[in-house]
Enzyme design. Structure first.
Site, PDB file in Angstrom:
ATOM      1  N   VAL A   1     -67.994  25.727 -58.514  1.00 34.18           N
ATOM      2  CA  VAL A   1     -67.482  24.408 -57.640  1.00 34.18           C
ATOM      3  C   VAL A   1     -66.992  25.638 -56.073  1.00 34.18           C
ATOM      4  O   VAL A   1     -66.423  26.391 -56.685  1.00 34.18           O
ATOM      5  CB  VAL A   1     -66.147  23.580 -58.301  1.00 34.18           C
TER       6      VAL A   1
ATOM      7  N   ALA B   1     -54.384  24.198 -60.078  1.00 31.97           N
ATOM      8  CA  ALA B   1     -53.655  24.979 -60.397  1.00 31.97           C
ATOM      9  C   ALA B   1     -54.754  25.698 -61.829  1.00 31.97           C
ATOM     10  O   ALA B   1     -55.295  25.129 -61.654  1.00 31.97           O
ATOM     11  CB  ALA B   1     -52.489  24.703 -60.858  1.00 31.97           C
TER      12      ALA B   1
ATOM     13  N   GLU C   1     -55.711  33.121 -64.987  1.00 33.76           N
ATOM     14  CA  GLU C   1     -53.989  33.330 -65.104  1.00 33.76           C
ATOM     15  C   GLU C   1     -53.801  33.116 -66.182  1.00 33.76           C
ATOM     16  O   GLU C   1     -54.811  31.646 -66.549  1.00 33.76           O
ATOM     17  CB  GLU C   1     -53.211  33.469 -63.424  1.00 33.76           C
TER      18      GLU C   1
ATOM     19  N   TYR D   1     -47.726  42.553 -56.827  1.00 27.12           N
ATOM     20  CA  TYR D   1     -46.499  41.887 -56.110  1.00 27.12           C
ATOM     21  C   TYR D   1     -46.000  40.590 -57.681  1.00 27.12           C
ATOM     22  O   TYR D   1     -46.377  40.390 -58.310  1.00 27.12           O
ATOM     23  CB  TYR D   1     -47.073  41.314 -55.477  1.00 27.12           C
ATOM     24  N   GLU D   2     -45.027  40.294 -56.602  1.00 19.06           N
ATOM     25  CA  GLU D   2     -43.970  38.628 -57.495  1.00 19.06           C
ATOM     26  C   GLU D   2     -43.565  39.325 -58.332  1.00 19.06           C
ATOM     27  O   GLU D   2     -43.036  38.382 -58.942  1.00 19.06           O
ATOM     28  CB  GLU D   2     -45.526  37.847 -57.648  1.00 19.06           C
TER      29      GLU D   2
ATOM     30  N   TRP E   1     -53.055  41.010 -51.936  1.00 16.06           N
ATOM     31  CA  TRP E   1     -53.225  39.224 -51.084  1.00 16.06           C
ATOM     32  C   TRP E   1     -51.819  39.026 -50.643  1.00 16.06           C
ATOM     33  O   TRP E   1     -50.863  39.051 -50.583  1.00 16.06           O
ATOM     34  CB  TRP E   1     -52.503  38.543 -52.637  1.00 16.06           C
TER      35      TRP E   1
END
Length: 375
Positions: free
Chosen positions: A97, A128, A168, A233-234, A356
């Site tokens: 896609v 998501a 993920e 990160y995050e 990112w």
């Protein structure tokens, strides 16, 4: 090269002391209000024709969506070796896609600048990550063959240099099959000179728990991919408590664990090009932070009359302010924190760093990494 603004400093004062023209300081640091520097603000100061020396031999890449503003993307181009275009998805039948809007302009622009574009493959469904898509894919050879065939055709026909796989929430029971799928992609594409990288959640031990890491095996993925992108990160995130997005002490732990499993030349360290603005007090499950750009964060501190602090362990800037009766805490990145991250990547002789993402302006950062023309 990096100057921290003291109370009472003006651009004219800094220019007089350093010999860097005011206009260059303003341009390089994207200063919005010339009359209000922020106490604690880190400025990149490079004289005319002066080259930065932060990068060493690091390769640099960054992710971007096709709806990125062209001017913002072009700002980053002088620093980039790779442009990772986010993203292609796939169906339960293994049909690729494409992203919307069409990304062909990014591929062409990248090659024109000597930058290699990579197709990013994600198991996105309704905006998501969907681990059921991953499960069907890795457990069904026919679906895999269909998807890998379409990947090859798309990479060839659109002019990509390779594929970056960003899966993920991989289920623990799919850990081995996922690594094997990555190997199948590399075997097929590598035959024609294309390369395959994999983005992985930050991990610090074999037994680490959590839905982001239990299905990810650094060693197996490293054996089946050309490069591994560590998403370092995050730690500070939308629904979490206020803290640095990419604290250096935590990043170091991930790198040291990764080096137990993989050679340094396979590893790419992730760097965030954003921060968060949290309302306070923080209430778990209720508080939601607002994503903020790094230049935007400094402008906000200026507007609110805040003083920027710098956390010595996390190696990250932060400040607090109040608006409409609500206290706020902001963590972001600046030239000091970027310098610390680049030094860390160089300390461990990693292959490179990756951002990112490239959707927000951060001129000083790209100038620090620019090897293509004088500063």
């Amino acid at each position: 090269m990096i100057y921290v603004v003291a109370k009472g400093d003006t651009l004219e004062d800094i220019s007089r002391r350093t010999g860097v023209p005011v206009e260059k300081i303003v341009y390089d640091n994207q200063i919005e209000n010339r009359d209000r520097l922020v106490e604690g603000q880190a400025l990149l100061l490079l004289g005319e024709g002066e080259r930065p020396d932060y990068r060493g031999g690091l390769s640099v890449g960054g992710y971007a969506y096709p709806f990125v503003e062209q001017s913002v993307l072009e700002e980053a181009f002088p620093a980039l070796n790779e442009l990772l275009i986010f993203s292609y998805g796939f169906t339960f039948e293994g049909n690729l896609v494409p992203p919307r809007p069409d990304e062909l302009w990014m591929i062409e622009a990248a090659w024109q600048q000597g930058i290699e574009p990579l197709l990013v493959l994600t198991p996105f469904s309704d905006g998501a990550f969907n681990n059921q898509l991953i499960k069907v894919l890795v457990e069904n050879e026919q679906v895999q063959e269909n998807l890998i065939g379409q990947l090859y055709e798309t990479v060839r026909d659109r002019g990509y240099a390779g594929v970056d796989i960003d899966f993920e929430y991989v289920l623990p029971e799919d850990r081995v099959l996922y690594a094997e799928f990555v190997g199948k992609v590399r075997d097929r594409l590598g035959e024609y000179g294309y390369r395959v990288s994999v983005a992985v959640a930050p991990k610090t031990s074999d037994g680490q728990r959590g839905i982001l890491v239990e299905g990810i095996d650094y060693a197996m993925l490293g054996e089946n991919a050309d490069k591994i992108f560590l998403m370092t990160y995050e730690w500070g995130y939308t629904y979490g408590p206020p803290m640095a997005v990419s604290p250096l002490d935590k990043v170091r732990q991930v790198i040291e664990y990764a080096l137990e499993k993989l050679p340094a030349e396979k590893l790419i360290m992730g760097i965030p090009n954003y921060g968060y603005d949290w309302p306070r007090p923080y209430v778990r499950g209720v508080t939601r932070a607002r994503t903020i750009g790094n230049v935007e964060a400094v402008n906000l501190a200026s507007e609110m009359g805040a003083v920027i602090q710098y956390a010595p362990i996390a190696q990250a800037p932060w400040f607090t302010y109040s608006a409409q009766g609500t206290a706020h805490e902001v963590w972001f990145e600046d030239p000091r924190s970027i310098e610390a991250k680049l030094n860390l990547a160089r300390e461990y002789d990693l292959s490179g760093v990756g951002y990112w993402n490239l959707m927000r302006p951060f001129q000083a950062n790209w100038i620090m990494l620019n090897e293509k023309s004088p500063g």
